[in-house]
Design a protein around this motif. Structure first.
Motif, PDB file in Angstrom:
ATOM      1  N   LEU A 179       2.312  -9.127   8.567  1.00  0.00           N
ATOM      2  CA  LEU A 179       1.789  -7.772   8.371  1.00  0.00           C
ATOM      3  C   LEU A 179       2.556  -7.059   7.260  1.00  0.00           C
ATOM      4  O   LEU A 179       1.968  -6.392   6.398  1.00  0.00           O
ATOM      5  CB  LEU A 179       1.899  -6.988   9.679  1.00  0.00           C
ATOM      6  CG  LEU A 179       1.140  -5.667   9.762  1.00  0.00           C
ATOM      7  CD1 LEU A 179      -0.364  -5.923   9.762  1.00  0.00           C
ATOM      8  CD2 LEU A 179       1.550  -4.906  11.024  1.00  0.00           C
ATOM      9  N   SER A 180       3.876  -7.215   7.265  1.00  0.00           N
ATOM     10  CA  SER A 180       4.696  -6.541   6.258  1.00  0.00           C
ATOM     11  C   SER A 180       4.485  -7.128   4.870  1.00  0.00           C
ATOM     12  O   SER A 180       4.421  -6.392   3.878  1.00  0.00           O
ATOM     13  CB  SER A 180       6.180  -6.631   6.631  1.00  0.00           C
ATOM     14  OG  SER A 180       6.648  -7.962   6.540  1.00  0.00           O
ATOM     15  N   THR A 181       4.361  -8.442   4.781  1.00  0.00           N
ATOM     16  CA  THR A 181       4.178  -9.053   3.465  1.00  0.00           C
ATOM     17  C   THR A 181       2.775  -8.818   2.920  1.00  0.00           C
ATOM     18  O   THR A 181       2.511  -9.108   1.745  1.00  0.00           O
ATOM     19  CB  THR A 181       4.449 -10.568   3.508  1.00  0.00           C
ATOM     20  OG1 THR A 181       3.632 -11.164   4.516  1.00  0.00           O
ATOM     21  CG2 THR A 181       5.905 -10.856   3.826  1.00  0.00           C
ATOM     22  N   GLY A 182       1.868  -8.292   3.756  1.00  0.00           N
ATOM     23  CA  GLY A 182       0.537  -7.957   3.277  1.00  0.00           C
ATOM     24  C   GLY A 182       0.558  -6.929   2.152  1.00  0.00           C
ATOM     25  O   GLY A 182      -0.387  -6.841   1.362  1.00  0.00           O
ATOM     26  N   GLY A 183       1.607  -6.138   2.079  1.00  0.00           N
ATOM     27  CA  GLY A 183       1.714  -5.165   0.994  1.00  0.00           C
ATOM     28  C   GLY A 183       2.851  -5.448   0.050  1.00  0.00           C
ATOM     29  O   GLY A 183       3.079  -4.694  -0.895  1.00  0.00           O
ATOM     30  N   GLU A 184       3.565  -6.558   0.278  1.00  0.00           N
ATOM     31  CA  GLU A 184       4.796  -6.811  -0.461  1.00  0.00           C
ATOM     32  C   GLU A 184       4.554  -7.349  -1.870  1.00  0.00           C
ATOM     33  O   GLU A 184       4.990  -6.750  -2.858  1.00  0.00           O
ATOM     34  CB  GLU A 184       5.674  -7.788   0.326  1.00  0.00           C
ATOM     35  CG  GLU A 184       6.993  -8.133  -0.330  1.00  0.00           C
ATOM     36  CD  GLU A 184       7.929  -6.953  -0.470  1.00  0.00           C
ATOM     37  OE1 GLU A 184       8.729  -6.954  -1.415  1.00  0.00           O
ATOM     38  OE2 GLU A 184       7.847  -6.023   0.352  1.00  0.00           O
ATOM     39  N   TYR A 185       3.847  -8.475  -1.977  1.00  0.00           N
ATOM     40  CA  TYR A 185       3.723  -9.105  -3.290  1.00  0.00           C
ATOM     41  C   TYR A 185       2.903  -8.233  -4.251  1.00  0.00           C
ATOM     42  O   TYR A 185       3.319  -7.988  -5.388  1.00  0.00           O
ATOM     43  CB  TYR A 185       3.085 -10.488  -3.164  1.00  0.00           C
ATOM     44  CG  TYR A 185       2.967 -11.210  -4.488  1.00  0.00           C
ATOM     45  CD1 TYR A 185       4.068 -11.851  -5.036  1.00  0.00           C
ATOM     46  CD2 TYR A 185       1.768 -11.216  -5.201  1.00  0.00           C
ATOM     47  CE1 TYR A 185       3.987 -12.490  -6.257  1.00  0.00           C
ATOM     48  CE2 TYR A 185       1.676 -11.854  -6.428  1.00  0.00           C
ATOM     49  CZ  TYR A 185       2.777 -12.495  -6.945  1.00  0.00           C
ATOM     50  OH  TYR A 185       2.688 -13.121  -8.163  1.00  0.00           O
ATOM     51  N   GLY A 186       1.743  -7.777  -3.777  1.00  0.00           N
ATOM     52  CA  GLY A 186       0.911  -6.942  -4.645  1.00  0.00           C
ATOM     53  C   GLY A 186       1.633  -5.683  -5.069  1.00  0.00           C
ATOM     54  O   GLY A 186       1.581  -5.277  -6.240  1.00  0.00           O
ATOM     55  N   GLY A 187       2.316  -5.043  -4.119  1.00  0.00           N
ATOM     56  CA  GLY A 187       3.054  -3.828  -4.444  1.00  0.00           C
ATOM     57  C   GLY A 187       4.155  -4.080  -5.452  1.00  0.00           C
ATOM     58  O   GLY A 187       4.390  -3.273  -6.358  1.00  0.00           O
ATOM     59  N   SER A 188       4.833  -5.220  -5.317  1.00  0.00           N
ATOM     60  CA  SER A 188       5.912  -5.557  -6.250  1.00  0.00           C
ATOM     61  C   SER A 188       5.364  -5.789  -7.654  1.00  0.00           C
ATOM     62  O   SER A 188       5.941  -5.324  -8.648  1.00  0.00           O
ATOM     63  CB  SER A 188       6.650  -6.810  -5.760  1.00  0.00           C
ATOM     64  OG  SER A 188       7.243  -6.592  -4.496  1.00  0.00           O
ATOM     65  N   CYS A 189       4.254  -6.539  -7.743  1.00  0.00           N
ATOM     66  CA  CYS A 189       3.623  -6.768  -9.054  1.00  0.00           C
ATOM     67  C   CYS A 189       3.234  -5.453  -9.706  1.00  0.00           C
ATOM     68  O   CYS A 189       3.505  -5.217 -10.897  1.00  0.00           O
ATOM     69  CB  CYS A 189       2.376  -7.647  -8.893  1.00  0.00           C
ATOM     70  SG  CYS A 189       2.699  -9.365  -8.477  1.00  0.00           S
ATOM     71  N   ILE A 190       2.598  -4.597  -8.928  1.00  0.00           N
ATOM     72  CA  ILE A 190       2.122  -3.317  -9.460  1.00  0.00           C
ATOM     73  C   ILE A 190       3.289  -2.441  -9.892  1.00  0.00           C
ATOM     74  O   ILE A 190       3.259  -1.806 -10.952  1.00  0.00           O
ATOM     75  CB  ILE A 190       1.255  -2.603  -8.400  1.00  0.00           C
ATOM     76  CG1 ILE A 190      -0.056  -3.361  -8.200  1.00  0.00           C
ATOM     77  CG2 ILE A 190       0.981  -1.152  -8.809  1.00  0.00           C
ATOM     78  CD1 ILE A 190      -0.841  -2.918  -6.984  1.00  0.00           C
ATOM     79  N   PHE A 191       4.329  -2.414  -9.082  1.00  0.00           N
ATOM     80  CA  PHE A 191       5.472  -1.559  -9.373  1.00  0.00           C
ATOM     81  C   PHE A 191       6.100  -1.929 -10.712  1.00  0.00           C
ATOM     82  O   PHE A 191       6.384  -1.057 -11.556  1.00  0.00           O
ATOM     83  CB  PHE A 191       6.504  -1.674  -8.249  1.00  0.00           C
ATOM     84  CG  PHE A 191       7.492  -0.544  -8.208  1.00  0.00           C
ATOM     85  CD1 PHE A 191       7.207   0.623  -7.521  1.00  0.00           C
ATOM     86  CD2 PHE A 191       8.706  -0.643  -8.866  1.00  0.00           C
ATOM     87  CE1 PHE A 191       8.118   1.674  -7.491  1.00  0.00           C
ATOM     88  CE2 PHE A 191       9.622   0.400  -8.846  1.00  0.00           C
ATOM     89  CZ  PHE A 191       9.319   1.553  -8.153  1.00  0.00           C
ATOM     90  N   ILE A 192       6.324  -3.231 -10.934  1.00  0.00           N
ATOM     91  CA  ILE A 192       6.925  -3.666 -12.192  1.00  0.00           C
ATOM     92  C   ILE A 192       5.945  -3.476 -13.344  1.00  0.00           C
ATOM     93  O   ILE A 192       6.314  -3.006 -14.428  1.00  0.00           O
ATOM     94  CB  ILE A 192       7.381  -5.129 -12.094  1.00  0.00           C
ATOM     95  CG1 ILE A 192       8.508  -5.261 -11.056  1.00  0.00           C
ATOM     96  CG2 ILE A 192       7.861  -5.635 -13.454  1.00  0.00           C
ATOM     97  CD1 ILE A 192       8.970  -6.687 -10.826  1.00  0.00           C
TER      98      ILE A 192
END
Length: 427
Positions: free
Chosen positions: A123-136
């Motif tokens: 559940l937590s990683t559901g927003g992790e990778y995409g959010g990290s890509c977007i943030f950078i």
């Protein structure tokens, strides 16, 4: 702080946090046999392996729900807010896994608790990778976006490498019996503590310029966020394109780094030491070349790089698995090198490519939803599906067919895709 300083801080903070997910993945991969004995003890080693892979897959199956949860949070309340919440949940679940008693202590409750914690992690990683890509990506200059976002993949591989090394060191010091008794818990404690450090860093990283503009009213659409159905109707071509690219990328990743080491031991009869050393060398090679392929992506175009990678996988997958089955050292090394080269075309360019598919007001939601649906169905389940298919059919080339299928999906996704290399992100 200067723009370059903010960018460096953003890349460092987000990448370190994202490492925790892949550190955790390395733990499961490296200790699959041990954890199977702890949580799913049977008289059949194949059944034990399938059971632990099923528990691992449970975390992936719930990831789309995490995308639906964290995507709107990232679009409405901020990229940083979503990333702080996701790493907090991940760290808590990981520490809880370290405290679960074994099957011999509490029976069926042990694997149930493991699956529940894996689902919280998912559940937590559901927003992790995409959010990290977007943030950078939203912090990066247009002309170097591919290079800077490639460091996210560098962090992922570094987390995988460090996790594998720590497991190997602890295993060599404690021995197999102690690892089964309690030693397997130590890597999960370390992963949980890494998550807490990442949480602290994320709390002190600035929000992206894109979201600050949205907050200032320059993107008023955020005040009228579309419903899920409206979002799908409007963005479905890009959602499908994103899912196809993610399938190609993740199938390659999970087969090559996550599954082949166990494949060589379980089905090819290779030693665990040889398999572990091969995995270590492969990971080091990826670390060395990911930023290089990120720079190449900025120079030659991300779409071109992804096309080359997909074609390379299609034409080489079957010959490579024949090489793996030959038991010849040189053939296995050459085969793995070819697969790693195919991976690098994706590793260096995929974060910036996926981020550039969507407009700013729906970017987090669309990325998270399409990415996690694709990973759940085709990526994280790859070890389980391949193990089961080989056991049922006796065809040890199944992983090669799986790789080819993923690469074909990637080519279909690239068809008519507009390459935004060097251009601003869509608004």
């Amino acid at each position: 702080m200067s723009r370059q300083g903010q960018l460096t801080k953003a890349v460092t903070g987000v990448t370190l946090g994202n490492m925790v997910e892949w550190f955790d993945f390395a733990i499961y991969s490296s200790m699959a046999m041990i954890m199977a004995k702890v949580f799913f003890p049977t008289t059949n080693s194949y059944n034990e392996l399938i059971a632990i892979y099923a528990a691992f897959a449970a975390g992936f199956l719930i990831r789309p729900l995490g995308g639906f949860l964290f995507g709107p949070i990232g679009d409405r309340f901020g990229r940083r807010t979503a990333l702080v919440l996701s790493i907090s949940m991940m760290s808590l679940a990981t520490l809880c896994i370290a405290m679960i008693p074994s099957y011999h202590s509490i029976g069926i409750a042990a694997p149930i608790l493991l699956v529940v914690m894996r689902m919280l992690q998912g559940l937590s990683t559901g927003g992790e990778y995409g959010g990290s890509c977007i943030f950078i990506a939203e912090h990066s200059p247009d002309k170097r976006r591919t290079f800077f976002t490639s460091w996210l993949e560098f962090g992922n591989i570094a987390g995988f490498l460090v996790g594998g090394i720590i497991v190997n060191v602890i295993s060599s010091v404690l021995g197999e019996n102690t690892m089964v008794a309690w030693g397997w818990r130590v890597p999960f404690v370390i992963a949980g503590l890494m998550g807490i450090v990442a949480l602290f860093i994320r709390l002190h990283v600035d929000e992206t310029p894109v979201f600050r503009e949205m907050q200032a009213g320059k993107a008023k659409a955020t005040a009228r966020a579309p419903s899920l159905w409206a979002l799908i109707l409007k963005e479905w071509p890009q959602l499908l394109r994103c899912a196809g690219l993610v399938a190609a990328f993740n199938i390659n990743y999970y087969i090559v780094l996550g599954y082949i080491p166990s494949y060589l031991v379980s089905f090819m009869g290779m030693s665990e030491t040889f398999s572990a050393n091969l995995s270590l060398i492969a990971t080091l090679a990826l670390l060395l070349f990911i930023p290089v392929f990120g720079m190449l992506g900025d120079r030659f175009g991300r779409k071109r790089m992804l096309t080359i990678g997909s074609v390379l996988i299609i034409i080489s997958a079957i010959p490579v698995f024949w090489a793996l089955q030959s038991h010849g050292m040189a053939a296995i090394v050459i085969g793995m090198t070819v697969l790693l080269l195919g991976m690098l075309f994706f590793e260096g360019t995929i974060p910036a490519t996926l981020t550039s598919l969507f407009g700013s007001t729906v970017r987090y939601s669309c990325f998270a939803i399409s990415y996690n649906l694709s990973v759940s169905l085709l990526g994280g389940t790859a070890p389980l599906i391949n193990t089961w298919l080989i056991q049922q059919t006796g065809i040890t080339l199944i992983p090669a067919f799986y790789l080819i299928g993923g690469a074909v999906l990637g080519l279909l996704a690239l068809w008519k895709m507009h390459d935004r290399t060097g251009k601003p992100l869509p608004t």
